[in-house]
Design an enzyme around this catalytic site. Structure first.
Site, PDB file in Angstrom:
ATOM      1  N   SER A 114     115.345  43.474  29.691  1.00 37.38           N
ATOM      2  CA  SER A 114     114.281  44.237  30.340  1.00 37.38           C
ATOM      3  C   SER A 114     114.969  45.145  31.346  1.00 37.38           C
ATOM      4  CB  SER A 114     113.356  43.260  31.065  1.00 37.38           C
ATOM      5  OG  SER A 114     112.559  43.933  32.015  1.00 37.38           O
ATOM      6  N   TYR A 169     111.659  35.707  36.263  1.00 36.42           N
ATOM      7  CA  TYR A 169     111.806  36.688  35.174  1.00 36.42           C
ATOM      8  C   TYR A 169     113.041  37.558  35.412  1.00 36.42           C
ATOM      9  CZ  TYR A 169     110.248  40.148  31.660  1.00 36.42           C
ATOM     10  OH  TYR A 169     110.150  40.984  30.565  1.00 36.42           O
TER      11      TYR A 169
HETATM   12  P1  NAD Z   1     103.919  39.135  23.710  1.00 35.78           P
HETATM   13  O1  NAD Z   1     103.192  38.217  24.626  1.00 35.78           O
HETATM   14  O2  NAD Z   1     103.149  40.209  22.991  1.00 35.78           O
HETATM   15  O3  NAD Z   1     104.697  38.288  22.606  1.00 35.78           O
HETATM   16  C1  NAD Z   1     105.481  37.186  22.951  1.00 35.78           C
HETATM   17  C2  NAD Z   1     105.545  36.229  21.763  1.00 35.78           C
HETATM   18  O4  NAD Z   1     106.397  35.159  22.131  1.00 35.78           O
HETATM   19  C3  NAD Z   1     104.180  35.634  21.391  1.00 35.78           C
HETATM   20  O5  NAD Z   1     103.952  35.745  19.990  1.00 35.78           O
HETATM   21  C4  NAD Z   1     104.318  34.157  21.810  1.00 35.78           C
HETATM   22  O6  NAD Z   1     103.588  33.246  20.974  1.00 35.78           O
HETATM   23  C5  NAD Z   1     105.832  33.958  21.661  1.00 35.78           C
HETATM   24  N1  NAD Z   1     106.314  32.830  22.467  1.00 35.78           N
HETATM   25  C6  NAD Z   1     106.016  32.540  23.759  1.00 35.78           C
HETATM   26  N2  NAD Z   1     106.623  31.396  24.112  1.00 35.78           N
HETATM   27  C7  NAD Z   1     107.317  30.959  23.030  1.00 35.78           C
HETATM   28  C8  NAD Z   1     108.147  29.831  22.772  1.00 35.78           C
HETATM   29  N3  NAD Z   1     108.356  28.896  23.707  1.00 35.78           N
HETATM   30  N4  NAD Z   1     108.698  29.704  21.540  1.00 35.78           N
HETATM   31  C9  NAD Z   1     108.470  30.636  20.580  1.00 35.78           C
HETATM   32  N5  NAD Z   1     107.685  31.705  20.760  1.00 35.78           N
HETATM   33  C10 NAD Z   1     107.124  31.869  21.972  1.00 35.78           C
HETATM   34  O7  NAD Z   1     105.091  39.762  24.587  1.00 35.78           O
HETATM   35  P2  NAD Z   1     106.027  41.064  24.417  1.00 35.78           P
HETATM   36  O8  NAD Z   1     105.626  42.019  25.460  1.00 35.78           O
HETATM   37  O9  NAD Z   1     106.101  41.485  23.001  1.00 35.78           O
HETATM   38  O10 NAD Z   1     107.425  40.444  24.890  1.00 35.78           O
HETATM   39  C11 NAD Z   1     108.488  40.160  24.025  1.00 35.78           C
HETATM   40  C12 NAD Z   1     109.774  40.158  24.810  1.00 35.78           C
HETATM   41  O11 NAD Z   1     109.991  41.449  25.366  1.00 35.78           O
HETATM   42  C13 NAD Z   1     109.822  39.176  25.979  1.00 35.78           C
HETATM   43  O12 NAD Z   1     111.101  38.587  26.055  1.00 35.78           O
HETATM   44  C14 NAD Z   1     109.576  40.075  27.183  1.00 35.78           C
HETATM   45  O13 NAD Z   1     110.119  39.539  28.357  1.00 35.78           O
HETATM   46  C15 NAD Z   1     110.302  41.312  26.734  1.00 35.78           C
HETATM   47  N6  NAD Z   1     109.905  42.540  27.450  1.00 35.78           N
HETATM   48  C16 NAD Z   1     108.627  42.969  27.418  1.00 35.78           C
HETATM   49  C17 NAD Z   1     108.277  44.130  28.090  1.00 35.78           C
HETATM   50  C18 NAD Z   1     106.889  44.660  28.099  1.00 35.78           C
HETATM   51  O14 NAD Z   1     106.619  45.546  28.911  1.00 35.78           O
HETATM   52  N7  NAD Z   1     106.002  44.191  27.238  1.00 35.78           N
HETATM   53  C19 NAD Z   1     109.258  44.848  28.801  1.00 35.78           C
HETATM   54  C20 NAD Z   1     110.572  44.371  28.817  1.00 35.78           C
HETATM   55  C21 NAD Z   1     110.879  43.216  28.123  1.00 35.78           C
END
Ligand code: NAD
Length: 260
Positions: A142, A155
């Protein structure tokens, strides 16, 4: 030939958001995505959607913090396809509180999903990658791998930690043609972020619109959200590398929020 012709790519947390887009994009370029998620119904739905559009996909039930479940998901994948070429360690959650009030249980939960999950899934995939002398590992970092924000103590800690993990793997994996890199997105409007907007508004005592404009997108060059497609582009770029030239690196994909 398609860029990922029959490459088997395990993507954790691929039932939703960024991970789902990455899985779709691997499939669109000839790869076979393995949708590893806590939510098996949603993982299966994603796999079915991919199969109807692009060919093959495989859903596995996996809590990335549970070593036995991780080992089983990887073993089932190898039993079906004979290999794992690519791991995208993407599963993640967000929990926001002021540092002074942060519940210890939430601190531990968040670190476990982001860091234990990355460690356990990598370890389970590595023995197959080493045996095949091929592997591409991409961690979902991130901008918070480089930068801090209020309310996000675990985080920010976890996302910084993934860069260290990738650097170690880059060194250990090199002789086996295994690379490790980190993709560092800015804010992307996935369920994870939609949930944070009202939470941050409440915690910071401002409106939801102000959270978007003055907190989330304030430091971008153009006030734009990053998209799941933008993040998938960067992940596929690292996944397609043909040698060790890019390893131990981290790439910020954020409309200019945090410049190195
Ligand atoms: P999201 O909530 O849409 O998807 C996350 C997925 O992870 C879900 O399907 C959930 O069921 C799964 N998950 C959660 N805990 C789990 C576990 N213990 N085991 C297996 N699966 C699990 O979130 P997203 O925004 O797509 O985030 C995905 C990644 O991207 C994360 O690591 C997040 O930190 C990172 N990220 C997101 C953003 C953003 O702005 N959305 C920015 C930077 C980084």
């Amino acid at each position: 030939m398609a860029r990922f012709n029959k490459r088997v790519a395990m993507v954790t947390g691929a039932a939703s958001g960024i991970g789902k887009e990455i899985a779709l994009r691997f499939a669109a370029e000839g790869g076979i995505p393995v949708i590893a998620d806590l939510n098996l119904d949603a993982a299966q739905a994603t796999a079915n959607e991919i199969k109807s559009k692009h060919g093959d996909a495989f859903a596995v039930s996996m809590d990335v913090t549970d070593e036995a479940q991780v080992e089983k998901g990887v073993a089932d994948t190898v039993a079906k396809y004979g290999k794992i070429d690519i791991l995208v360690s993407n599963a993640g959650i967000q929990i926001v509180h002021p540092f002074v009030d942060f519940p210890y249980s939430d601190w531990k939960k968040l670190l476990a999903i982001h860091l234990d999950g990355a460690f356990l899934t990598t370890k389970a995939c590595l023995k197959h990658m080493y045996a095949a002398k091929y592997g591409r590992v991409i961690y979902m970092g991130s901008v918070h791998s480089k930068e801090a924000s209020k309310l996000k103590a675990p985080y920010v800690t976890a996302k910084h930690g993934l860069i260290g993990l990738a650097k170690v793997l880059a060194k250990e994996g090199a002789e086996y043609n295994v690379t490790a890199n980190v993709v560092c997105p800015g804010f992307v409007r996935t369920p994870l972020v939609e949930k944070q907007i009202p939470e941050q508004a409440q915690q910071l005592g401002i409106t939801e619109e102000q959270v978007i404009k003055n907190v989330m997108l304030k430091e971008t060059v153009d006030g734009e959200f990053t998209t799941t497609d933008d993040v998938a582009d960067a992940v596929l770029f690292f996944a397609a590398a043909t040698n060790n030239v890019m390893t131990g690196q981290s790439l910020v994909v954020s409309h200019g929020w945090f410049m190195q």
